[in-house]
Write a protein that holds these residues in place. Structure first.
Motif, PDB file in Angstrom:
ATOM      1  N   UNK A 260       0.879  -6.171   9.817  1.00 36.98           N
ATOM      2  CA  UNK A 260       0.194  -5.809   8.577  1.00 36.98           C
ATOM      3  C   UNK A 260       0.006  -7.036   7.700  1.00 36.98           C
ATOM      4  N   UNK A 261      -0.987  -6.971   6.812  1.00 33.44           N
ATOM      5  CA  UNK A 261      -1.291  -8.102   5.929  1.00 33.44           C
ATOM      6  C   UNK A 261      -1.888  -7.585   4.637  1.00 33.44           C
ATOM      7  N   UNK A 262      -1.793  -8.393   3.573  1.00 39.57           N
ATOM      8  CA  UNK A 262      -2.372  -8.025   2.287  1.00 39.57           C
ATOM      9  C   UNK A 262      -2.874  -9.273   1.576  1.00 39.57           C
ATOM     10  N   UNK A 263      -3.835  -9.063   0.704  1.00 40.07           N
ATOM     11  CA  UNK A 263      -4.354 -10.131  -0.146  1.00 40.07           C
ATOM     12  C   UNK A 263      -4.063  -9.765  -1.600  1.00 40.07           C
ATOM     13  N   UNK A 264      -3.607 -10.753  -2.382  1.00 38.46           N
ATOM     14  CA  UNK A 264      -3.321 -10.532  -3.793  1.00 38.46           C
ATOM     15  C   UNK A 264      -4.437 -11.195  -4.590  1.00 38.46           C
ATOM     16  N   UNK A 265      -5.186 -10.407  -5.333  1.00 44.80           N
ATOM     17  CA  UNK A 265      -6.315 -10.924  -6.095  1.00 44.80           C
ATOM     18  C   UNK A 265      -5.829 -11.854  -7.203  1.00 44.80           C
ATOM     19  N   UNK A 266      -6.485 -13.019  -7.323  1.00 44.38           N
ATOM     20  CA  UNK A 266      -6.052 -14.018  -8.301  1.00 44.38           C
ATOM     21  C   UNK A 266      -6.247 -13.550  -9.731  1.00 44.38           C
ATOM     22  N   UNK A 267      -7.285 -12.760  -9.986  1.00 46.69           N
ATOM     23  CA  UNK A 267      -7.591 -12.349 -11.358  1.00 46.69           C
ATOM     24  C   UNK A 267      -6.792 -11.127 -11.797  1.00 46.69           C
ATOM     25  N   UNK A 268      -6.802 -10.096 -10.971  1.00 42.38           N
ATOM     26  CA  UNK A 268      -6.184  -8.831 -11.379  1.00 42.38           C
ATOM     27  C   UNK A 268      -4.765  -8.646 -10.866  1.00 42.38           C
ATOM     28  N   UNK A 269      -4.397  -9.378  -9.829  1.00 41.18           N
ATOM     29  CA  UNK A 269      -3.087  -9.180  -9.232  1.00 41.18           C
ATOM     30  C   UNK A 269      -3.011  -7.977  -8.322  1.00 41.18           C
ATOM     31  N   UNK A 270      -4.141  -7.309  -8.086  1.00 33.21           N
ATOM     32  CA  UNK A 270      -4.136  -6.120  -7.232  1.00 33.21           C
ATOM     33  C   UNK A 270      -3.957  -6.504  -5.770  1.00 33.21           C
ATOM     34  N   UNK A 271      -3.344  -5.584  -5.017  1.00 33.15           N
ATOM     35  CA  UNK A 271      -3.078  -5.793  -3.599  1.00 33.15           C
ATOM     36  C   UNK A 271      -4.118  -5.051  -2.773  1.00 33.15           C
ATOM     37  N   UNK A 272      -4.664  -5.744  -1.752  1.00 39.10           N
ATOM     38  CA  UNK A 272      -5.656  -5.120  -0.871  1.00 39.10           C
ATOM     39  C   UNK A 272      -5.247  -5.344   0.573  1.00 39.10           C
ATOM     40  N   UNK A 273      -5.190  -4.270   1.334  1.00 37.71           N
ATOM     41  CA  UNK A 273      -4.858  -4.382   2.743  1.00 37.71           C
ATOM     42  C   UNK A 273      -5.950  -5.114   3.514  1.00 37.71           C
ATOM     43  N   UNK A 274      -5.571  -6.043   4.385  1.00 38.70           N
ATOM     44  CA  UNK A 274      -6.512  -6.779   5.225  1.00 38.70           C
ATOM     45  C   UNK A 274      -5.984  -6.784   6.650  1.00 38.70           C
ATOM     46  N   UNK A 275      -6.827  -7.216   7.591  1.00 38.01           N
ATOM     47  CA  UNK A 275      -6.416  -7.286   8.978  1.00 38.01           C
ATOM     48  C   UNK A 275      -5.479  -8.475   9.195  1.00 38.01           C
ATOM     49  N   UNK A 276      -4.460  -8.275  10.009  1.00 37.25           N
ATOM     50  CA  UNK A 276      -3.585  -9.371  10.393  1.00 37.25           C
ATOM     51  C   UNK A 276      -4.397 -10.426  11.126  1.00 37.25           C
ATOM     52  N   UNK A 277      -4.208 -11.686  10.770  1.00 31.19           N
ATOM     53  CA  UNK A 277      -4.918 -12.794  11.410  1.00 31.19           C
ATOM     54  C   UNK A 277      -3.905 -13.667  12.137  1.00 31.19           C
ATOM     55  N   UNK A 278      -3.756 -13.432  13.449  1.00 32.46           N
ATOM     56  CA  UNK A 278      -2.807 -14.201  14.249  1.00 32.46           C
ATOM     57  C   UNK A 278      -3.202 -15.668  14.320  1.00 32.46           C
ATOM     58  N   UNK A 279      -4.491 -15.959  14.129  1.00 28.27           N
ATOM     59  CA  UNK A 279      -4.977 -17.322  14.311  1.00 28.27           C
ATOM     60  C   UNK A 279      -5.111 -18.072  12.984  1.00 28.27           C
ATOM     61  N   UNK A 280      -4.492 -17.561  11.948  1.00 28.20           N
ATOM     62  CA  UNK A 280      -4.557 -18.216  10.639  1.00 28.20           C
ATOM     63  C   UNK A 280      -3.434 -19.234  10.469  1.00 28.20           C
ATOM     64  N   UNK A 281      -2.327 -19.035  11.183  1.00 27.22           N
ATOM     65  CA  UNK A 281      -1.145 -19.865  10.982  1.00 27.22           C
ATOM     66  C   UNK A 281      -0.666 -20.447  12.305  1.00 27.22           C
ATOM     67  N   UNK A 282      -0.426 -21.757  12.328  1.00 26.38           N
ATOM     68  CA  UNK A 282       0.268 -22.365  13.455  1.00 26.38           C
ATOM     69  C   UNK A 282       1.760 -22.157  13.236  1.00 26.38           C
ATOM     70  N   UNK A 283       2.439 -21.635  14.244  1.00 27.97           N
ATOM     71  CA  UNK A 283       3.830 -21.264  14.061  1.00 27.97           C
ATOM     72  C   UNK A 283       4.775 -22.021  14.980  1.00 27.97           C
TER      73      UNK A 283
END
Length: 525
Positions: A260-283
């Protein structure tokens, strides 16, 4: 009646340090002014800071050229004489002058010394494990850390590349630069900008990452946090569970579980569910040992570029026995040239990043196989996956896209010196990984995508060459000494697991390579 301190000694020390260092906000400056007027303990702490600054200024030469006379100089003719001050006054006057001079040179010398002294005085909370390009510095100091050195509470800047860190309780972090972060303690980190991938074992449960918009509390997890240039925060959970609390919203914390993943809006602080991105982070720094790579190595490749992360971040490592290493030519992007790939890391070919091998691999048998994984963001006109060139003319092969149609295209130089070309009639699908193979078996030239043959034509084999240059992700100049000037043929995406073989692979072998799936990614150093 005993006066109660308005701030604890630790809090007062931190506030005074922020003001002296020049990093305090107007509100903090006003707070200190009020405390200096009302709290004797804060005044004493502030004077101690000032004395330390003055002492450092004397010791390190900031005031070395100043002299404080023991008696006044005679007045010039016609000028009123200045009354002599008692000698006992000169010491406090010297201190005052010192403090004034320190104040005027605060941004030049003393604050850095104080910051370095404060950082060095702190207890170790972790260690730097390794680097891959870039450097990790303590913010606003001359301290640059090397692998094996201790981490302490403080702010850090990672100029680029990657840094592997281990904090207490075996919390492992892979930081991606450019990044700005603050280690508050062994259990708490503030990420102001950049990316981190964290692996938290059971003994580290409770480890907390704070961003400009959210607080993330771990419950035994592999997760990633990305604070982008616009300060938007994203949290991706690869395995386990975290608790996300928006700093701007008063809603209940959000529980994120595996995948699971979420994005936190910079202006409002609201949380929005997004798709998990396995290729966003080198681990991981290391390429995994896989059935795929073992199958390729069994064929004794002429060259095999797994796109592993090198120590300097710019060496293109050849994992064959021939060690035809190249280098990564940086384009317009200030991000690391390596990103998550099909297996481990891959070469980022966005914004004109590409790989170059001046003494590239050649097939001397007249037979050839190319095999690789590719990912396209866009279909740039005639975009190049791999291109070989000699100073005298074309090299053995060229692989990329066909004109504006966007299908795969391959060219080889046959035994008669003629260029043989094949095109895939279908445009390459974007935003996904594709296995691609080219086989010249002495009779035919065949092109495969996704394990299936998409085109074939007669071909007598490839012209043996003793030397040629290779570019991965760009078109070479006619003299093979670099990318073609003004070219628009850079690959826009990622390239992984590029191998050149001296022998043809069978269709079943290509199908098996295509069907090899990536393992569950873990953050193991």
């Amino acid at each position: 009646m005993k006066r109660t301190a308005l701030l604890s000694p630790e809090e007062a020390d931190l506030l005074i340090g922020e003001v002296i260092d020049g990093g305090a906000s107007p509100a903090q400056q006003a707070q200190l002014a009020h405390l200096l007027a009302t709290d004797p303990a804060v005044r004493r702490t502030y004077l101690e800071h000032c004395r330390m600054e003055a002492s450092l200024a004397w010791e390190f030469g900031v005031l070395g050229g100043e002299a404080f006379p023991t008696e006044p100089s005679p007045a010039s003719r016609g000028e009123a004489r200045i009354p002599a001050l008692p000698v006992s006054w000169w010491k406090p006057l010297a201190w005052a002058a010192s403090l004034m001079l320190v104040a005027t040179t605060a941004g030049l010398f003393v604050p850095n010394l104080l910051r370095e002294a404060r950082w060095n005085a702190g207890g170790a909370v972790g260690i730097v494990d390794r680097y891959a390009g870039g450097s990790l510095a303590v913010s606003n100091t001359s301290i640059i850390l090397s692998p094996g050195e201790s981490l302490r509470a403080g702010e850090y800047e990672l100029s680029g590349g990657f840094a592997g860190l281990t904090l207490a309780q075996n919390v492992s972090l892979m930081m991606e630069g450019p990044a700005h972060f603050q280690i508050v303690s062994a259990g708490r980190l503030i990420l102001h900008r950049g990316k981190l991938a964290a692996r938290v074992p059971p003994e580290g449960v409770g480890f907390t990452v704070e961003t400009p918009h959210a607080q993330i509390v771990d419950h035994g997890t592999d997760f990633g946090v990305d604070v982008s240039a616009d300060r938007t925060s994203e949290i991706h959970v690869f395995e386990g569970e975290v608790e996300v609390q928006s700093l701007a919203a008063t809603t209940e914390p959000l529980r994120l579980g595996t995948a699971q993943a979420t994005r936190v809006d910079a202006a409002s602080g609201s949380l929005s569910g997004i798709e998990l991105d396995q290729e966003r982070f080198l681990r991981s720094f290391d390429e995994p040992s896989l059935p795929y790579s073992r199958k390729v190595k069994l064929k004794d490749p002429v060259a095999y570029y797994r796109m592993a992360i090198s120590e300097d971040g710019l060496t293109l490592l050849d994992r064959s026995t021939h060690s035809r290493h190249g280098r990564i030519i940086r384009g317009d992007l200030d991000l690391p040239p390596m990103v998550p790939g099909r297996f481990g890391a891959s070469l980022r070919t966005e914004s004109k990043n590409f790989g170059w091998v001046s003494e590239g691999p050649t097939s001397e048998s007249g037979l050839l196989t190319l095999t690789t994984w590719i990912y396209a963001n866009t279909r740039v006109r005639s975009a190049t996956i791999a291109h070989t060139q000699t100073p005298a003319g074309p090299g053995q092969f060229r692989l990329g896209l066909f004109g504006d149609q966007g299908g795969l295209a391959v060219e080889v130089l046959d035994l008669s010196g003629q260029v043989v070309r094949l095109n895939d009639p279908s445009p390459l699908p974007l935003g996904t990984w594709h296995h691609v193979a080219v086989v010249a078996d002495g009779d035919f030239l065949a092109l495969y995508r996704g394990g299936e043959r998409v085109a074939r034509t007669a071909c007598t084999g490839v012209m043996p060459l003793t030397t040629q240059s290779l570019a991965i992700g760009a078109e070479l100049r006619p003299d093979s000494a670099g990318p073609a000037p003004g070219t628009s043929r850079f690959w826009d995406g990622r390239i992984d697991e590029f191998a050149v073989l001296n022998a043809p692979l069978e269709p079943a072998e290509i199908t098996a390579l295509n069907q090899t799936t990536p393992p569950n990614r873990r953050n193991k150093k």
